[in-house]
Motif scaffolding. Structure first.
Motif, short mmCIF file in Angstrom:
data_model
loop_
_atom_site.label_atom_id
_atom_site.label_comp_id
_atom_site.label_asym_id
_atom_site.label_seq_id
_atom_site.Cartn_x
_atom_site.Cartn_y
_atom_site.Cartn_z
N GLY A 291 -6.05 -4.20 -12.38
CA GLY A 291 -6.17 -4.70 -11.01
C GLY A 291 -6.98 -5.96 -10.88
O GLY A 291 -6.66 -6.84 -10.07
N GLY B 234 0.78 1.53 -3.90
CA GLY B 234 -0.61 1.95 -4.01
C GLY B 234 -1.59 0.81 -4.15
O GLY B 234 -2.73 1.02 -4.58
N LEU B 235 -1.17 -0.40 -3.79
CA LEU B 235 -2.04 -1.57 -3.90
C LEU B 235 -2.71 -1.86 -2.57
O LEU B 235 -2.04 -1.93 -1.53
N THR C 226 -2.18 -1.07 -10.71
CA THR C 226 -2.90 0.17 -10.41
C THR C 226 -3.32 0.92 -11.67
O THR C 226 -3.91 2.00 -11.58
N LYS D 149 0.83 -1.20 0.00
CA LYS D 149 0.00 0.00 0.00
C LYS D 149 0.87 1.25 0.00
O LYS D 149 0.62 2.21 -0.75
#
Length: 383
Positions: free
Chosen positions: A221, A81-82, A216, A77
């Motif tokens: 995704g 950004g996952l 992303t 994360k």
């Protein structure tokens, strides 16, 4: 008498390991294999030495310790950004290679076609062949080695089921742009392809923009499994800690496949890996600054020798155009550098199914500064 399995036909030791053995025989500097010969975080080693006896030395769950999966999800994360559910969407593996093998085993069938961008990481190709999958090459367009829609669409066949994308790329160091990954997204959506993203070099890059994770971008995704490891980010490749994450409906099968393939990743090292994954931003900034200095040192050495290294955006490799040696192939160039300069590199042909357009070699700069300085001297002096 027992016979060798059909799947092993045409399989042989990688060019990287072959060159490593030749370097050992000749006393050459090994720039061939990405051995990651820089120190791990000092705090990690100190804590490991102090606490190792008190760590858990039994089996972990097949998908890894809950604490490790949680720490990996936090880092994904923060750095990529996952958003990943550590309970259902991540599996701990024996390195990223273990994640790749579990993914291919769980989600593809023998004979399925898998698109691979040339130049590719050799173990991706080896894994496909081992599992009797069909590699389908997509040429990155020189000189910048870019993904183009035309090349990607031209490579698709009626057997294509998946695509592997490695960013930052091994061997050429490209970080694929959002525009390039949008091409991947559109084509994957149109043909309903599984996408396997290898981002083991996610923390090693040389421009201000942070890592761009394929999962992303666009609609990737929902169809992408992302692999990473602790090997490169923390200089601990021998610990063999990796992980793969993706949509829950796919990860269930990957979890089941990973168990008989490897049992589990080393439990005490997973416990220490939690501490590595939670290191602060300063650690990663220092890591990038260290590798940037090493990159510039080796780049200047090859340029001073009259060769043409690329400018990698990430990873710890140079992809060097050796045309000025007057050779027709990377195999010839690597042999000259080995015999004349006692420097081991990997021929570019090791990263292509079809002959590359230039005589490339790959050179690794994840080495101590004094070793890189010696390599630069040998490049300059012919020994």
């Amino acid at each position: 008498m027992a016979e060798v399995a059909n799947r092993m036909q045409g399989m042989q030791q990688s060019a990287i390991r072959t060159m490593t053995a030749r370097c050992q025989e000749l006393g050459a500097i090994n720039l061939a294999q990405g051995l990651c010969q820089v120190p791990p975080p000092a705090s990690l080693l100190a804590e490991g030495g102090r606490d190792f006896g008190q760590l858990d030395h039994t089996y972990s769950p097949a998908d890894g310790l809950a604490a490790f999966r949680e720490a990996a999800a936090e880092k994904l994360k923060r750095h990529s950004g996952l958003s990943v559910d550590p309970e259902t969407e991540i599996v701990t593996t024996i390195g990223a290679t273990g994640g790749l093998m579990a993914t291919l085993t769980a989600l593809l069938n023998p004979g399925d076609g898998v698109l691979v961008f040339e130049p590719f990481y050799g173990y991706h190709l080896a894994a496909l062949k081992m599992l009797e999958l069909r590699p389908e090459p997509v040429r990155l367009v020189a000189p910048e080695l870019e993904i183009t829609e035309a090349a990607l669409r031209a490579a698709i066949t009626d057997r294509t089921r998946a695509l592997i994308v490695c960013t930052p790329n091994n061997p050429c160091g490209r970080r694929f742009s959002e525009a390039e990954l949008m091409i991947v997204s559109a084509v994957a959506e149109e043909h309903d392809l599984l996408v396997i993203a290898d981002q083991v070099y996610e923390d090693i890059y040389f421009k201000p923009a942070p890592h761009l994770s394929p999962a992303t971008v666009g609609t990737l995704g929902s169809r992408t499994l992302t692999m990473s490891s602790l090997s490169k980010s923390f200089s601990i490749p021998g610990w063999r800690l990796g992980y793969v994450c993706g949509p829950e409906e796919l990860m269930g099968a990957v979890r089941v496949a990973a168990d008989p393939l490897v049992g589990c990743a080393p439990t005490p090292l997973q416990e220490l890996g939690v501490r590595a994954l939670r290191l602060g931003d300063d650690y990663f900034s220092d890591l990038r600054a260290m590798y940037d200095a090493k990159r510039r040192t080796l780049t200047e050495g090859f340029r001073a020798a009259g060769l043409s290294p690329n400018e990698p955006e990430g990873s710890y490799y140079l992809f060097v155009d050796c045309s000025d040696l007057g050779v027709a192939s990377g195999v010839e160039a690597a042999e000259i550098l080995l015999q004349r300069n006692l420097i081991g590199t990997v021929p570019g042909e090791a990263f292509y199914l079809n002959p590359p357009e230039r005589p490339y070699v790959r050179a690794c700069f994840s080495l101590p500064d004094e070793v890189l300085a010696d390599a630069v001297t040998r490049l300059a002096n012919g020994r």
